[in-house]
Design a protein around this motif. Structure first.
Motif, PDB file in Angstrom:
ATOM      1  N   ALA A  49       1.094  -1.651  -0.342  1.00  0.00           N
ATOM      2  CA  ALA A  49      -0.128  -0.046   0.414  1.00  0.00           C
ATOM      3  C   ALA A  49       0.652   1.365  -0.226  1.00  0.00           C
ATOM      4  CB  ALA A  49      -0.795  -0.024   1.092  1.00  0.00           C
TER       5      ALA A  49
ATOM      6  N   LEU B  28       3.473   1.926  -1.811  1.00  0.00           N
ATOM      7  CA  LEU B  28       3.683   3.226  -3.249  1.00  0.00           C
ATOM      8  C   LEU B  28       2.984   3.224  -3.576  1.00  0.00           C
ATOM      9  CD1 LEU B  28       4.640  -0.818  -4.904  1.00  0.00           C
ATOM     10  CD2 LEU B  28       6.192   0.777  -3.956  1.00  0.00           C
ATOM     11  N   TRP B  29       1.149   3.087  -3.407  1.00  0.00           N
ATOM     12  CA  TRP B  29      -0.085   3.747  -3.833  1.00  0.00           C
ATOM     13  C   TRP B  29       0.077   5.408  -3.246  1.00  0.00           C
ATOM     14  CZ3 TRP B  29      -2.350   2.437  -7.979  1.00  0.00           C
ATOM     15  CH2 TRP B  29      -2.625   0.964  -7.856  1.00  0.00           C
TER      16      TRP B  29
ATOM     17  N   ALA C 283       2.719   7.268  -5.017  1.00  0.00           N
ATOM     18  CA  ALA C 283       1.573   7.126  -6.666  1.00  0.00           C
ATOM     19  C   ALA C 283       1.200   8.473  -6.447  1.00  0.00           C
ATOM     20  CB  ALA C 283       1.470   6.471  -6.636  1.00  0.00           C
ATOM     21  N   ILE C 284       0.436   8.765  -5.004  1.00  0.00           N
ATOM     22  CA  ILE C 284      -0.572   9.985  -5.312  1.00  0.00           C
ATOM     23  C   ILE C 284       0.113  11.263  -4.879  1.00  0.00           C
ATOM     24  CG2 ILE C 284      -1.490  11.265  -3.004  1.00  0.00           C
ATOM     25  CD1 ILE C 284      -2.530   8.147  -2.162  1.00  0.00           C
TER      26      ILE C 284
ATOM     27  N   LEU D 285       5.955   1.635 -11.022  1.00  0.00           N
ATOM     28  CA  LEU D 285       3.871   1.944 -10.102  1.00  0.00           C
ATOM     29  C   LEU D 285       4.173   2.955  -9.295  1.00  0.00           C
ATOM     30  CD1 LEU D 285       0.863   1.053  -9.494  1.00  0.00           C
ATOM     31  CD2 LEU D 285       2.294  -0.060  -7.194  1.00  0.00           C
ATOM     32  N   MET D 286       5.049   3.940  -8.832  1.00  0.00           N
ATOM     33  CA  MET D 286       4.999   4.568  -8.931  1.00  0.00           C
ATOM     34  C   MET D 286       4.786   6.085  -9.649  1.00  0.00           C
ATOM     35  SD  MET D 286       8.788   6.919  -6.226  1.00  0.00           S
ATOM     36  CE  MET D 286       9.140   7.036  -7.404  1.00  0.00           C
TER      37      MET D 286
ATOM     38  N   THR E 135       3.622   5.807 -12.085  1.00  0.00           N
ATOM     39  CA  THR E 135       1.823   5.706 -12.519  1.00  0.00           C
ATOM     40  C   THR E 135       0.934   7.109 -12.228  1.00  0.00           C
ATOM     41  OG1 THR E 135       2.340   3.288 -12.738  1.00  0.00           O
ATOM     42  CG2 THR E 135      -0.035   4.431 -13.050  1.00  0.00           C
ATOM     43  N   GLY E 136       1.586   7.374 -11.279  1.00  0.00           N
ATOM     44  CA  GLY E 136       1.168   8.645 -10.306  1.00  0.00           C
ATOM     45  C   GLY E 136       1.599  10.222 -11.242  1.00  0.00           C
TER      46      GLY E 136
END
Length: 394
Positions: free
Chosen positions: A3, A5-6, A9-10, A131-132, A134-135
């Protein structure tokens, strides 16, 4: 994926939005402060300069601090910069706010890449970095168009208030979700600086600068290329940028997965594909449908390079990757500036709006040549079992 990582990303989404949204708000800012559009455009250059300076500087300052603490502090700087921008009573204060926010940009992605990689097994590290990022890519699909529409409807300051709120959410996410890390985990500034004696680190930085110079040589002039050459209306450019952003998201995720399987071969293929797409764009830009298809492919090829390039420099930095990782973010932005400048020269010399694509293809090819050279050095080192080539001074 963890989590945490999200949360990263934010933060990346907010940073990506504030970096690019100003492009769509230049007329409003210029009118509000009574400056010309070119003067307002310097807010973009000022931000890029802040990234180049802030990336290594703030990373070096935080070398002996827990990386979680560093990321929290960086998001605090980012929030402060956007708050200054939202409240700015003058053009000069707005520029200051932009530069303050930019100082956090490079260090956040540099340190964040190291943290993201540390949260997963080695076989998934490139995907975690992707993934990071991706933000950042999603910001180009939703954040930038949404921020532009918000600013045009309610005033440009409303956009910076929204980005400030995103920064606060990202800060809280990192505070609550990122695992605690000891202060002693960092290798220290001396070790971080020592990695720059490794020739392979410099080759990795050169790959990044050349590859993204190729991307921005073309992307900077995408709007006039689409309206003056392809025949789209100015209103259609927004949707074309959304299409480009969709390509960014897909390319970023696929590039991360490919790099996890085989890093350098993936870079060879992606850089070669980028060069081919840019060369083809010279011709496909003359028709609406082929131009739209090429824009999506361009976005995918351009951002498929990001995670592999970031992983490459971290691998070559060994046990002290934070400063080298941040320097790579600076290299991305240096490439942005150089590519935009070289692409603009071709237009100024009357070669037309498609000429920057040739420049981009040449720069991507140069990046591929550096990658092949770096890979050859790897193979020679494995054959002879010698250490990484080290730069020496006289």
């Amino acid at each position: 994926m963890p989590a945490a990582l999200w949360a990263l990303a934010i933060g990346a989404f907010g940073i990506g939005t504030t970096e690019f949204v100003i492009m769509g708000l230049l007329p409003e800012v210029a009118t509000d402060f009574g400056v010309s559009i070119p003067s307002a455009g310097l807010l973009i250059s000022g931000y890029a300069l802040g990234v180049v300076v802030g990336a290594p500087l703030l990373t070096a300052i935080g070398a002996r601090i827990s990386r979680k603490t560093v990321l929290i502090a960086l998001m605090g700087v980012f929030v402060a910069g956007n708050l200054i921008s939202a409240l700015a009573p003058s053009y000069g204060v707005l520029m200051t706010g932009r530069i303050v926010a930019a100082l956090a940009h490079g260090a956040f992605f540099g340190v964040g890449s190291v943290v993201a990689a540390s949260l997963v097994p080695k076989a998934k590290q490139a995907s975690a970095i992707a993934l990071m990022f991706t933000g950042l890519t999603v910001a180009n699909v939703f954040g930038v168009p949404g921020g532009t529409a918000l600013g045009q409807q309610f005033g440009w300051r409303s956009t910076f208030w929204a980005v400030t709120a995103l920064g606060v959410i990202g800060l809280l996410g990192i505070l609550l979700l990122l695992p605690r890390q000891s202060v002693s985990e960092g290798p220290g500034l001396r070790s971080e600086l020592a990695v720059f004696r490794n020739l392979q680190v410099w080759l990795a930085l050169a790959m990044t600068a050349l590859g993204f110079a190729g991307v921005f040589a073309s992307f900077t002039y995408i709007a006039p290329m689409m309206t003056e050459v392809a025949g789209f209306s100015s209103g259609a450019v927004t949707w074309l940028l959304v299409l480009f952003g969709g390509g960014l998201v897909v390319g970023n995720l696929l590039g991360g997965k490919a790099a996890d399987r085989s890093l350098m071969p993936s870079l060879y293929v992606i850089l070669a594909l980028l060069a081919v797409v840019l060369a083809a764009f010279v011709f496909t830009a003359h028709g609406r449908v082929p131009a739209a298809i090429t824009i999506a492919l361009f976005g995918a090829a351009g951002f498929a390079t990001v995670a592999p390039l970031q992983k490459r420099v971290m691998d070559k930095a060994g046990g002290a990757p934070a400063l080298a990782s941040a320097a790579n973010i600076a290299a991305f932005n240096l490439g942005n500036a150089v590519g935009a400048y070289l692409g603009g020269l071709t237009i100024e010399h009357g070669l037309g709006y498609t000429a920057p694509n040739w420049v981009g293809a040449a720069l991507a090819t140069a990046g591929l040549a550096v990658a092949l050279t770096s890979g050859l050095l790897d193979r020679r080192r494995r054959t002879t079992s010698t250490p990484e080539p080290v730069l020496t001074t006289v």
